[in-house]
Design an enzyme around this catalytic site. Structure first.
Site, PDB file in Angstrom:
ATOM      1  N   LYS A   1       0.809  -1.036   0.122  1.00 48.87           N
ATOM      2  CA  LYS A   1      -0.020  -0.133  -0.018  1.00 48.87           C
ATOM      3  C   LYS A   1       0.864   1.346   0.124  1.00 48.87           C
ATOM      4  CE  LYS A   1      -3.804  -2.454   2.403  1.00 48.87           C
ATOM      5  NZ  LYS A   1      -4.601  -2.702   3.620  1.00 48.87           N
TER       6      LYS A   1
ATOM      7  N   GLN B   1      -4.210  -1.699   9.721  1.00 48.51           N
ATOM      8  CA  GLN B   1      -4.208  -2.913   9.116  1.00 48.51           C
ATOM      9  C   GLN B   1      -4.981  -3.900   9.795  1.00 48.51           C
ATOM     10  OE1 GLN B   1      -3.309  -3.431   5.839  1.00 48.51           O
ATOM     11  NE2 GLN B   1      -3.779  -5.504   6.057  1.00 48.51           N
TER      12      GLN B   1
ATOM     13  N   ASP C   1     -10.738   2.941   4.427  1.00 48.56           N
ATOM     14  CA  ASP C   1     -11.065   1.387   4.496  1.00 48.56           C
ATOM     15  C   ASP C   1     -12.763   1.098   4.439  1.00 48.56           C
ATOM     16  OD1 ASP C   1      -8.937  -0.507   4.197  1.00 48.56           O
ATOM     17  OD2 ASP C   1      -8.426  -0.277   6.178  1.00 48.56           O
TER      18      ASP C   1
HETATM   19  N1  GUN Z   1      -6.750  -6.831   6.242  1.00 43.93           N
HETATM   20  C1  GUN Z   1      -7.214  -7.658   5.055  1.00 43.93           C
HETATM   21  N2  GUN Z   1      -7.875  -6.762   4.212  1.00 43.93           N
HETATM   22  C2  GUN Z   1      -7.716  -5.609   4.692  1.00 43.93           C
HETATM   23  C3  GUN Z   1      -7.986  -4.146   4.103  1.00 43.93           C
HETATM   24  O1  GUN Z   1      -8.731  -3.971   2.903  1.00 43.93           O
HETATM   25  N3  GUN Z   1      -7.769  -3.213   4.931  1.00 43.93           N
HETATM   26  C4  GUN Z   1      -7.177  -3.438   6.260  1.00 43.93           C
HETATM   27  N4  GUN Z   1      -7.082  -2.248   6.926  1.00 43.93           N
HETATM   28  N5  GUN Z   1      -7.010  -4.489   6.672  1.00 43.93           N
HETATM   29  C5  GUN Z   1      -6.911  -5.496   5.933  1.00 43.93           C
END
Ligand code: GUN
Length: 283
Positions: free
Chosen positions: A51, A95, A118
């Protein structure tokens, strides 16, 4: 069979975001994303690095707050509050998964919904349900974008979603309903999975189990979206669908890697830019 090529579409979206970032920078706005990662989960670390690299590529400023797994919950909340109050930060992402001792809901609810890129905050989950403006979680958002790119009909179609997680299955269900699809959602307690998948025009799978979806479970000509992320015994990335066999039967299929995965990152960037643009109109 046609491959749903998420890599190409994600690159197109990222190119577009790069242009929008350059326009914002001319107006003295550098879009900013704050990422919080707790603990040493290797997969989470990899996702966060991906990311952050994607942000660099499109000109979004990103900052990673790395915290140890034994951190006090309040310290995470305090960091989020600091980012909520930081005018240079447009998006805040924690995350997941978090270590078991931390209350995920409490952490997510500490994020200002206007910075929740998110789309996990109850406010944004509610917005999807009501089909009003908000942030849509990146993975389900990416699935719908990918299907629309290939002009796949959604209205009136029978959709079967396998996996009822808060971050993929449930929001994806609402997005399909908003497109006037008829949706079934299956999960670990579903009695006879095949009885549900076999009649579906579109099957989306987000479980995390290699080979869960076999060719006999799929109707001829169906669209199959594989959202699973697994590593096989050779350490190769693979989805939840038996790609070899299912791809011979279906009309469209998303590969793993190269399908939904790249779309997830592109949609996160898109949400961040959307928030940065609001900075211009709100502030
Ligand atoms: N863990 C798995 N997918 C995601 C996501 O799209 N965002 C976040 N913050 N954690 C995740």
């Amino acid at each position: 069979m046609i491959l749903l090529d998420g890599t190409t579409l994600a690159n197109e979206i990222k190119q577009n975001i790069k242009i929008q970032t350059e326009i914002l920078k001319k107006q003295d706005i550098t879009p900013g994303l704050a990422v919080i990662i707790v603990g040493d989960d290797i997969a989470s670390q990899t996702y966060v690095d991906m990311k952050s690299r994607a942000c660099d590529m499109v000109g979004i400023y990103s900052i990673i707050h790395k915290m140890p797994s034994n951190i006090n919950e309040q310290k995470i909340v305090d960091t989020i509050k600091m980012m909520n109050d930081n005018d240079n930060i447009d998006g805040i992402l924690v995350q997941l998964p978090l270590p078991a001792n931390i209350d995920e809901n409490k952490i997510i609810q500490a994020i200002n919904p206007q910075k929740d890129v998110d789309g996990f905050h109850p406010f944004n989950i509610g917005s999807i349900s009501l089909n009003t403006d908000g942030y849509i979680p990146a993975t389900p958002y990416g699935v719908i974008k990918l299907l629309k790119k290939y002009s796949i009909k959604l209205k009136g179609q029978n959709v079967c979603i396998v996996g009822a997680s808060n971050i993929v299955g449930k929001p994806l269900m609402s997005l399909f309903v908003n497109e006037y699809a008829t949706v079934e959602i299956c999960h670990i307690h579903t009695k006879d999975l095949k009885a549900h998948t076999i009649d579906a025009d579109i099957v989306c799978v987000a479980v995390g189990k290699i080979g869960l979806i076999t060719a006999d479970m799929i109707k001829d000509g169906a669209v199959v979206v594989d959202i699973g992320i697994n590593k096989d015994s050779d350490g190769r990335l693979t989805g939840d669908v038996d790609f070899e066999a299912v791809s011979k039967k279906c009309s469209y299929i998303s590969p793993v890697p190269g399908g939904v995965g790249p779309m997830t990152i592109a949609m996160l960037l898109e949400n961040t830019i959307k928030s940065a643009k609001k900075r211009k109109t709100d502030g």
